[in-house]
Design a protein around this motif. Sequence first.
Motif, mmCIF file in Angstrom:
data_model
loop_
_atom_site.group_PDB
_atom_site.id
_atom_site.type_symbol
_atom_site.label_atom_id
_atom_site.label_comp_id
_atom_site.label_asym_id
_atom_site.label_seq_id
_atom_site.Cartn_x
_atom_site.Cartn_y
_atom_site.Cartn_z
ATOM 1 N N GLN A 321 0.836 -1.194 0.000
ATOM 2 C CA GLN A 321 0.000 0.000 0.000
ATOM 3 C C GLN A 321 0.877 1.253 0.000
ATOM 4 O O GLN A 321 1.804 1.368 0.802
ATOM 5 C CB GLN A 321 -0.903 0.031 1.236
ATOM 6 C CG GLN A 321 -1.904 -1.103 1.331
ATOM 7 C CD GLN A 321 -2.675 -1.053 2.634
ATOM 8 O OE1 GLN A 321 -2.768 -0.021 3.293
ATOM 9 N NE2 GLN A 321 -3.233 -2.184 3.020
ATOM 10 N N HIS A 322 0.543 2.202 -0.882
ATOM 11 C CA HIS A 322 1.235 3.505 -0.913
ATOM 12 C C HIS A 322 2.744 3.322 -1.027
ATOM 13 O O HIS A 322 3.522 3.979 -0.325
ATOM 14 C CB HIS A 322 0.914 4.321 0.346
ATOM 15 C CG HIS A 322 -0.534 4.565 0.565
ATOM 16 N ND1 HIS A 322 -1.023 5.117 1.729
ATOM 17 C CD2 HIS A 322 -1.620 4.344 -0.205
ATOM 18 C CE1 HIS A 322 -2.334 5.223 1.659
ATOM 19 N NE2 HIS A 322 -2.722 4.758 0.485
ATOM 20 N N GLN A 323 3.169 2.445 -1.923
ATOM 21 C CA GLN A 323 4.589 2.118 -2.013
ATOM 22 C C GLN A 323 5.132 2.364 -3.420
ATOM 23 O O GLN A 323 4.489 2.022 -4.422
ATOM 24 C CB GLN A 323 4.818 0.643 -1.656
ATOM 25 C CG GLN A 323 4.500 0.280 -0.221
ATOM 26 C CD GLN A 323 5.512 0.829 0.768
ATOM 27 O OE1 GLN A 323 6.609 1.269 0.380
ATOM 28 N NE2 GLN A 323 5.178 0.801 2.043
ATOM 29 N N ASP A 324 6.348 2.953 -3.488
ATOM 30 C CA ASP A 324 7.082 2.950 -4.749
ATOM 31 C C ASP A 324 7.375 1.498 -5.130
ATOM 32 O O ASP A 324 7.624 0.645 -4.258
ATOM 33 C CB ASP A 324 8.400 3.707 -4.609
ATOM 34 C CG ASP A 324 8.192 5.210 -4.425
ATOM 35 O OD1 ASP A 324 7.118 5.716 -4.831
ATOM 36 O OD2 ASP A 324 9.100 5.865 -3.879
ATOM 37 N N LEU A 325 7.385 1.215 -6.426
ATOM 38 C CA LEU A 325 7.632 -0.140 -6.897
ATOM 39 C C LEU A 325 9.126 -0.423 -6.821
ATOM 40 O O LEU A 325 9.925 0.199 -7.529
ATOM 41 C CB LEU A 325 7.132 -0.290 -8.340
ATOM 42 C CG LEU A 325 5.676 0.144 -8.589
ATOM 43 C CD1 LEU A 325 5.288 -0.126 -10.032
ATOM 44 C CD2 LEU A 325 4.727 -0.547 -7.624
ATOM 45 N N ARG A 326 9.505 -1.373 -5.938
ATOM 46 C CA ARG A 326 10.921 -1.618 -5.714
ATOM 47 C C ARG A 326 11.096 -2.928 -4.954
ATOM 48 O O ARG A 326 10.114 -3.496 -4.437
ATOM 49 C CB ARG A 326 11.542 -0.481 -4.893
ATOM 50 C CG ARG A 326 11.028 -0.416 -3.456
ATOM 51 C CD ARG A 326 11.354 0.905 -2.797
ATOM 52 N NE ARG A 326 11.117 0.880 -1.344
ATOM 53 C CZ ARG A 326 9.922 1.034 -0.784
ATOM 54 N NH1 ARG A 326 8.838 1.180 -1.530
ATOM 55 N NH2 ARG A 326 9.805 1.021 0.540
ATOM 56 N N THR A 327 12.339 -3.376 -4.860
ATOM 57 C CA THR A 327 12.704 -4.515 -4.017
ATOM 58 C C THR A 327 13.836 -4.087 -3.106
ATOM 59 O O THR A 327 14.867 -3.581 -3.576
ATOM 60 C CB THR A 327 13.129 -5.735 -4.858
ATOM 61 O OG1 THR A 327 12.040 -6.142 -5.689
ATOM 62 C CG2 THR A 327 13.533 -6.893 -3.961
ATOM 63 N N GLU A 328 13.661 -4.265 -1.806
ATOM 64 C CA GLU A 328 14.677 -3.905 -0.815
ATOM 65 C C GLU A 328 14.877 -5.063 0.147
ATOM 66 O O GLU A 328 13.902 -5.572 0.731
ATOM 67 C CB GLU A 328 14.251 -2.661 -0.022
ATOM 68 C CG GLU A 328 14.263 -1.365 -0.822
ATOM 69 C CD GLU A 328 13.866 -0.172 0.028
ATOM 70 O OE1 GLU A 328 13.545 -0.378 1.225
ATOM 71 O OE2 GLU A 328 13.863 0.956 -0.487
ATOM 72 N N ASN A 329 16.142 -5.478 0.315
ATOM 73 C CA ASN A 329 16.485 -6.555 1.253
ATOM 74 C C ASN A 329 15.625 -7.793 1.024
ATOM 75 O O ASN A 329 15.180 -8.459 1.966
ATOM 76 C CB ASN A 329 16.336 -6.070 2.702
ATOM 77 C CG ASN A 329 17.233 -4.892 3.021
ATOM 78 O OD1 ASN A 329 18.381 -4.830 2.586
ATOM 79 N ND2 ASN A 329 16.698 -3.931 3.777
ATOM 80 N N GLY A 330 15.404 -8.079 -0.247
ATOM 81 C CA GLY A 330 14.649 -9.267 -0.600
ATOM 82 C C GLY A 330 13.143 -9.138 -0.508
ATOM 83 O O GLY A 330 12.427 -10.104 -0.797
ATOM 84 N N THR A 331 12.642 -7.963 -0.104
ATOM 85 C CA THR A 331 11.200 -7.748 0.019
ATOM 86 C C THR A 331 10.710 -6.892 -1.141
ATOM 87 O O THR A 331 11.260 -5.824 -1.409
ATOM 88 C CB THR A 331 10.848 -7.052 1.343
ATOM 89 O OG1 THR A 331 11.255 -7.892 2.433
ATOM 90 C CG2 THR A 331 9.356 -6.788 1.439
ATOM 91 N N GLU A 332 9.714 -7.374 -1.831
ATOM 92 C CA GLU A 332 9.129 -6.634 -2.944
ATOM 93 C C GLU A 332 8.012 -5.731 -2.435
ATOM 94 O O GLU A 332 7.138 -6.169 -1.689
ATOM 95 C CB GLU A 332 8.584 -7.589 -3.991
ATOM 96 C CG GLU A 332 8.074 -6.877 -5.238
ATOM 97 C CD GLU A 332 7.568 -7.840 -6.297
ATOM 98 O OE1 GLU A 332 7.893 -7.661 -7.479
ATOM 99 O OE2 GLU A 332 6.829 -8.782 -5.923
#
Length: 451
Positions: A321-332
Amino acid sequence: MRKISTLLGIYFGFTLGSQAQQIVQRDPLIVTMISEVSPDSLRSHVDKLVSFGTRHTLSSVSDPKKGIGAARRWVLSRFNEFAKQSGGRMTATIDSWMLQPDGRRVDKEHEIGNVMATLKGTDPNDDRIFMVSGHIDSRVSNVSNRESDAPGANDDGSGTAAVIELARVMSKYSFPATIIFVAVSGEEQGLLGANHLAERAANEKWNLEALLNNDIMGSNHSPDTRLIDNTKLRVFSEGLSGFETDKRANGVRQYGAENDGKARTLARYVKEIGERYVDNLEIKLIYRNDRYLRGGDHTPFVNRDFAAVRITEMNENFNNQHQDLRTENGTEYGDYAKNMDFEYLRKNTCVNLANLANLAKAPSMPQNVTLEARNLTNTTTLFWQAPKAGKVKGYYVLMRETHWPFWQKKFFTDKNGLTLPYSKDNYFFAVQAVGEEGHESLPVLPRPSMR
């Protein structure tokens, strides 16, 4: 006096000398409508909404393929297509206006609009309106970012898809009262479309008896608690709105009605009817207007004294929710359709359908409901007058203990009054009209009669 049902408002039948058999009484026509709600259809609605890239409130209104304008025009096209199967009863439009800068989440003048389909009621003497909504706009992490892709599959593609699917199915049927299907805009910029629509309903004196607002209702798991469950649905409701509360405070305090405002009465109704028609789903009544740090499009209606509730999933995934589309530390991160459960969304959409259909087919609420309070008695006597619209078979008198969250017993009568062997001091009561086919109106709590 005849007791019709007990706990949860579910009907039971018992056969002497044999094991008890449970009988749930459902309207076959509503069951048919529910069977027509399709998870594949819901998925296609969500996928199409996602295809517009972003549906940010301030995104393009002229681009034919990307932005809020293209999304609104597509929803309108679907409503107009469904209208062809309504026998002339359904009409659709975009209620548009110019949004002015506010120095906060709106930085320039911009066109905004709510997409609305109205399924006109068949009874010319019935002016009731029942409304269902979801918000069409989406966003990423920065609420002002109108350029980046914001799929908004679940927030709130799910609610908007539910509204579209309800219009698709219900437009083929007729109801005495009017149903409005609306995809509102500007939720992420401060409930702008809902405020506009609620103000319009108040100014034009709509007889709006209930609004079901659907927001984030298609995902079944939360990553932080690791709960995965598609058998529970939340309904948020405010006990008392801020509308003229000061004028009503004495009566509310004296008779203990803090838990029985219009929104909460509607929420109890949603639970009973939803669980009656939708299998493998428990509706959880959340006794607050909304979640912490969040808001929803039902609130402007509650603040104007309309009965309105928020319907939302049980376990939210805030990574989506309300998130830029990205992957950080293995979490999409990102609100993608692949994270949704469309069977769960189907069930939640069916809760809306069952309630809208039951309400629109029922008589209007009984009038002038009173509780006789002149004398000290261990019984309770209630009186009421017939509703303004609809054919009435009789009435249910509802009863619950004062600490109990929902109605426990129903008593049927075909009269305009009833005396029960239960003390008015120990229970809450309400009365609802029952139509010839068994559909129930919203309950009305009595006002004490001291004369």
